[in-house]
Design a protein around this motif. Sequence first.
Motif, short mmCIF file in Angstrom:
data_model
loop_
_atom_site.label_atom_id
_atom_site.label_comp_id
_atom_site.label_asym_id
_atom_site.label_seq_id
_atom_site.Cartn_x
_atom_site.Cartn_y
_atom_site.Cartn_z
N LEU A 135 0.83 -1.20 0.00
CA LEU A 135 0.00 0.00 0.00
C LEU A 135 0.87 1.26 0.00
O LEU A 135 0.61 2.20 -0.76
N ARG A 136 1.90 1.27 0.81
CA ARG A 136 2.79 2.43 0.84
C ARG A 136 3.45 2.62 -0.52
O ARG A 136 3.57 3.73 -1.02
N GLY A 137 3.85 1.52 -1.15
CA GLY A 137 4.45 1.60 -2.48
C GLY A 137 3.46 2.13 -3.51
O GLY A 137 3.82 2.94 -4.38
N PHE A 138 2.21 1.68 -3.41
CA PHE A 138 1.18 2.16 -4.32
C PHE A 138 0.98 3.67 -4.17
O PHE A 138 0.91 4.40 -5.15
N LEU A 139 0.89 4.12 -2.93
CA LEU A 139 0.70 5.56 -2.69
C LEU A 139 1.89 6.36 -3.19
O LEU A 139 1.72 7.44 -3.79
N SER A 140 3.09 5.85 -2.99
CA SER A 140 4.29 6.53 -3.49
C SER A 140 4.25 6.64 -5.01
O SER A 140 4.52 7.71 -5.58
#
Length: 196
Positions: A130-135
């Motif tokens: 999820l953090r990677g997606f948001l980044s």
Amino acid sequence: MPRIVDHEARRRELTEALWRVIYRDGIETVSVRSVAAEAGCSPGALRHYFPEQKDLIVSAMDQMSGRAGERITTLDPAGTPVDRLLAYCEQLIPMDAERRFEAEAWLGFITRARRDADLKELSTRVQHTLRGFLSHLLDELGFDVGEAVRLHALVDGLTLHLLLYPEQLTPERAREQLRAHLVRLPRKDAGAAAPL
């Protein structure tokens, strides 16, 4: 003629039964017997697909994390970068009954993951994804990628408040708060303001 069984569909049905048990009764009530009863099958039939209760929970957690991903991949929002970012972030927050169901079940999973190493590993992997997606999303839309941690925390916080305090935070108010944050996000070139 023998009946042809779609094993993947059956596995999905069983994991969805687990989600319903968690949503209705809480994670602590999950057992092979309670999930089998919800699915309308025998405990032995459930064990055919998931030999251990943990196998069922891991599978259900994995499938649950994929639901938002499926919604996001079909999304093609129009508008300004803020409008588009808002549309994607809303898929991660319980803004309607379906997403509330998912968030309630996920909260049960991550609560249990605090005491279970296998579930903790999966929960951590989902959080990193999820953090990677948001980044990636921030970068693609021209925002400062360094804001991903703060945005992730806001999404998680809004989710918890919508679940725990629905009388204080409505989906409409959550949308307003999210938009208010997004319009203040710095752009990649720090001198430019994000378009509204």
